[in-house]
Design a protein around this motif. Structure first.
Motif, PDB file in Angstrom:
ATOM      1  N   MET A   1       0.843  -1.174   0.000  1.00 17.33           N
ATOM      2  CA  MET A   1       0.000   0.000   0.000  1.00 17.33           C
ATOM      3  C   MET A   1       0.890   1.239   0.000  1.00 17.33           C
ATOM      4  SD  MET A   1      -3.054   1.138   2.591  1.00 17.33           S
ATOM      5  CE  MET A   1      -2.074   1.310   4.049  1.00 17.33           C
ATOM      6  N   THR A   2       0.443   2.268  -0.688  1.00 14.85           N
ATOM      7  CA  THR A   2       1.150   3.539  -0.729  1.00 14.85           C
ATOM      8  C   THR A   2       0.391   4.556   0.119  1.00 14.85           C
ATOM      9  OG1 THR A   2       1.948   3.094  -2.950  1.00 14.85           O
ATOM     10  CG2 THR A   2       1.993   5.381  -2.230  1.00 14.85           C
ATOM     11  N   THR A   3       1.122   5.307   0.917  1.00 14.60           N
ATOM     12  CA  THR A   3       0.523   6.344   1.746  1.00 14.60           C
ATOM     13  C   THR A   3       0.727   7.696   1.080  1.00 14.60           C
ATOM     14  OG1 THR A   3       1.011   5.094   3.750  1.00 14.60           O
ATOM     15  CG2 THR A   3       0.537   7.426   4.030  1.00 14.60           C
ATOM     16  N   LEU A   4      -0.364   8.431   0.869  1.00 15.80           N
ATOM     17  CA  LEU A   4      -0.294   9.778   0.317  1.00 15.80           C
ATOM     18  C   LEU A   4      -0.211  10.761   1.480  1.00 15.80           C
ATOM     19  CD1 LEU A   4      -0.517  11.809  -2.057  1.00 15.80           C
ATOM     20  CD2 LEU A   4      -2.991  11.768  -1.675  1.00 15.80           C
ATOM     21  N   VAL A   5       0.823  11.584   1.476  1.00 16.00           N
ATOM     22  CA  VAL A   5       0.989  12.581   2.527  1.00 16.00           C
ATOM     23  C   VAL A   5       0.751  13.950   1.918  1.00 16.00           C
ATOM     24  CG1 VAL A   5       2.550  13.596   4.229  1.00 16.00           C
ATOM     25  CG2 VAL A   5       2.665  11.143   3.745  1.00 16.00           C
ATOM     26  N   THR A   6      -0.313  14.611   2.355  1.00 16.72           N
ATOM     27  CA  THR A   6      -0.549  15.988   1.928  1.00 16.72           C
ATOM     28  C   THR A   6       0.197  16.894   2.901  1.00 16.72           C
ATOM     29  OG1 THR A   6      -2.575  16.180   3.237  1.00 16.72           O
ATOM     30  CG2 THR A   6      -2.811  15.435   0.956  1.00 16.72           C
ATOM     31  N   GLY A   7       0.643  18.030   2.421  1.00 20.95           N
ATOM     32  CA  GLY A   7       1.411  18.922   3.280  1.00 20.95           C
ATOM     33  C   GLY A   7       2.788  18.357   3.604  1.00 20.95           C
ATOM     34  N   ALA A   8       3.322  17.550   2.700  1.00 24.81           N
ATOM     35  CA  ALA A   8       4.583  16.844   2.944  1.00 24.81           C
ATOM     36  C   ALA A   8       5.774  17.781   3.126  1.00 24.81           C
ATOM     37  CB  ALA A   8       4.870  15.877   1.799  1.00 24.81           C
ATOM     38  N   THR A   9       5.716  18.971   2.590  1.00 26.13           N
ATOM     39  CA  THR A   9       6.837  19.900   2.726  1.00 26.13           C
ATOM     40  C   THR A   9       6.718  20.784   3.966  1.00 26.13           C
ATOM     41  OG1 THR A   9       5.752  21.527   1.298  1.00 26.13           O
ATOM     42  CG2 THR A   9       7.268  19.966   0.244  1.00 26.13           C
ATOM     43  N   GLY A  10       5.632  20.643   4.685  1.00 23.51           N
ATOM     44  CA  GLY A  10       5.423  21.456   5.886  1.00 23.51           C
ATOM     45  C   GLY A  10       6.168  20.916   7.092  1.00 23.51           C
ATOM     46  N   ASN A  11       6.056  21.619   8.192  1.00 25.44           N
ATOM     47  CA  ASN A  11       6.772  21.271   9.415  1.00 25.44           C
ATOM     48  C   ASN A  11       6.411  19.878   9.926  1.00 25.44           C
ATOM     49  OD1 ASN A  11       8.570  21.854  11.570  1.00 25.44           O
ATOM     50  ND2 ASN A  11       6.802  22.237  12.882  1.00 25.44           N
ATOM     51  N   THR A  12       5.146  19.549   9.957  1.00 23.87           N
ATOM     52  CA  THR A  12       4.724  18.234  10.432  1.00 23.87           C
ATOM     53  C   THR A  12       4.848  17.187   9.332  1.00 23.87           C
ATOM     54  OG1 THR A  12       3.185  19.261  11.980  1.00 23.87           O
ATOM     55  CG2 THR A  12       2.812  16.942  11.457  1.00 23.87           C
ATOM     56  N   GLY A  13       4.443  17.538   8.125  1.00 21.78           N
ATOM     57  CA  GLY A  13       4.445  16.596   7.015  1.00 21.78           C
ATOM     58  C   GLY A  13       5.801  15.990   6.721  1.00 21.78           C
ATOM     59  N   ARG A  14       6.848  16.778   6.824  1.00 20.90           N
ATOM     60  CA  ARG A  14       8.183  16.237   6.531  1.00 20.90           C
ATOM     61  C   ARG A  14       8.595  15.184   7.559  1.00 20.90           C
ATOM     62  NH1 ARG A  14      12.399  19.327   9.344  1.00 20.90           N
ATOM     63  NH2 ARG A  14      11.352  20.942  10.539  1.00 20.90           N
TER      64      ARG A  14
ATOM     65  N   VAL B   1       6.377  13.248   9.135  1.00 22.34           N
ATOM     66  CA  VAL B   1       5.524  12.100   8.816  1.00 22.34           C
ATOM     67  C   VAL B   1       6.155  11.291   7.685  1.00 22.34           C
ATOM     68  CG1 VAL B   1       3.277  11.398   7.897  1.00 22.34           C
ATOM     69  CG2 VAL B   1       3.413  13.196   9.640  1.00 22.34           C
ATOM     70  N   VAL B   2       6.604  11.984   6.628  1.00 20.78           N
ATOM     71  CA  VAL B   2       7.252  11.303   5.506  1.00 20.78           C
ATOM     72  C   VAL B   2       8.493  10.548   5.989  1.00 20.78           C
ATOM     73  CG1 VAL B   2       8.517  11.649   3.338  1.00 20.78           C
ATOM     74  CG2 VAL B   2       6.367  12.864   3.743  1.00 20.78           C
TER      75      VAL B   2
ATOM     76  N   PRO C   1       6.988  19.414  -7.542  1.00 25.02           N
ATOM     77  CA  PRO C   1       7.845  18.260  -7.279  1.00 25.02           C
ATOM     78  C   PRO C   1       9.315  18.496  -7.626  1.00 25.02           C
ATOM     79  CG  PRO C   1       5.813  17.547  -8.309  1.00 25.02           C
ATOM     80  CD  PRO C   1       5.832  19.052  -8.359  1.00 25.02           C
ATOM     81  N   ALA C   2       9.597  19.166  -8.730  1.00 21.85           N
ATOM     82  CA  ALA C   2      10.990  19.394  -9.133  1.00 21.85           C
ATOM     83  C   ALA C   2      11.735  20.239  -8.105  1.00 21.85           C
ATOM     84  CB  ALA C   2      11.041  20.050 -10.505  1.00 21.85           C
ATOM     85  N   ALA C   3      11.086  21.249  -7.577  1.00 18.08           N
ATOM     86  CA  ALA C   3      11.722  22.138  -6.609  1.00 18.08           C
ATOM     87  C   ALA C   3      11.953  21.453  -5.261  1.00 18.08           C
ATOM     88  CB  ALA C   3      10.882  23.395  -6.417  1.00 18.08           C
ATOM     89  N   ASN C   4      11.175  20.411  -4.969  1.00 18.62           N
ATOM     90  CA  ASN C   4      11.269  19.746  -3.668  1.00 18.62           C
ATOM     91  C   ASN C   4      11.963  18.393  -3.723  1.00 18.62           C
ATOM     92  OD1 ASN C   4       9.819  21.541  -1.722  1.00 18.62           O
ATOM     93  ND2 ASN C   4       8.273  21.371  -3.312  1.00 18.62           N
ATOM     94  N   ALA C   5      12.483  18.019  -4.870  1.00 24.18           N
ATOM     95  CA  ALA C   5      13.091  16.694  -5.045  1.00 24.18           C
ATOM     96  C   ALA C   5      14.223  16.434  -4.055  1.00 24.18           C
ATOM     97  CB  ALA C   5      13.594  16.533  -6.473  1.00 24.18           C
ATOM     98  N   GLY C   6      15.022  17.412  -3.747  1.00 20.90           N
ATOM     99  CA  GLY C   6      16.148  17.214  -2.840  1.00 20.90           C
ATOM    100  C   GLY C   6      15.782  17.165  -1.375  1.00 20.90           C
ATOM    101  N   ARG C   7      14.539  17.432  -1.053  1.00 22.67           N
ATOM    102  CA  ARG C   7      14.107  17.468   0.347  1.00 22.67           C
ATOM    103  C   ARG C   7      13.725  16.098   0.896  1.00 22.67           C
ATOM    104  NH1 ARG C   7      10.132  22.454   1.386  1.00 22.67           N
ATOM    105  NH2 ARG C   7      10.666  21.870   3.493  1.00 22.67           N
ATOM    106  N   PHE C   8      13.583  15.113  -0.008  1.00 22.65           N
ATOM    107  CA  PHE C   8      13.098  13.797   0.392  1.00 22.65           C
ATOM    108  C   PHE C   8      14.017  12.704  -0.126  1.00 22.65           C
ATOM    109  CE2 PHE C   8       9.364  16.563   0.060  1.00 22.65           C
ATOM    110  CZ  PHE C   8       8.813  16.393   1.316  1.00 22.65           C
ATOM    111  N   PRO C   9      14.010  11.547   0.520  1.00 21.82           N
ATOM    112  CA  PRO C   9      14.781  10.414  -0.008  1.00 21.82           C
ATOM    113  C   PRO C   9      14.277  10.033  -1.404  1.00 21.82           C
ATOM    114  CG  PRO C   9      14.017   9.964   2.235  1.00 21.82           C
ATOM    115  CD  PRO C   9      13.348  11.223   1.785  1.00 21.82           C
TER     116      PRO C   9
END
Length: 66
Positions: free
Chosen positions: A1-14, A16-17, A34-42
């Motif tokens: 199953m895949t989990t969709l995280v809304t607000g993933a770039t926010g203080n709490t969302g990051r 959670v991810v 997505p392109a601007a945030n690619a480096g923020r996540f694994p």
């Protein structure tokens, strides 16, 4: 199953991810640019932009937001 995280770039969302990735979960992160945030996540995190023009995606997001 895949989990969709809304607000993933926010203080709490990051946190959670990060925790979901640590647990080995598949994660899809909703972000306006997505392109601007690619480096923020694994690399295994799938970044997606909201696109409510597709009726299937619209129904999916409506269910998630309820």
């Amino acid at each position: 199953m895949t989990t969709l995280v809304t607000g993933a770039t926010g203080n709490t969302g990051r946190h959670v991810v990060a925790e979901l990735v640590r647990r080995g979960e598949r994660v899809r992160a909703l972000t306006r640019d997505p392109a601007a945030n690619a480096g923020r996540f694994p690399a295994e995190v799938e970044l997606v932009a909201p696109s409510l023009s597709d009726s299937c995606e619209t129904r999916t997001y409506e269910v998630l937001l309820m």
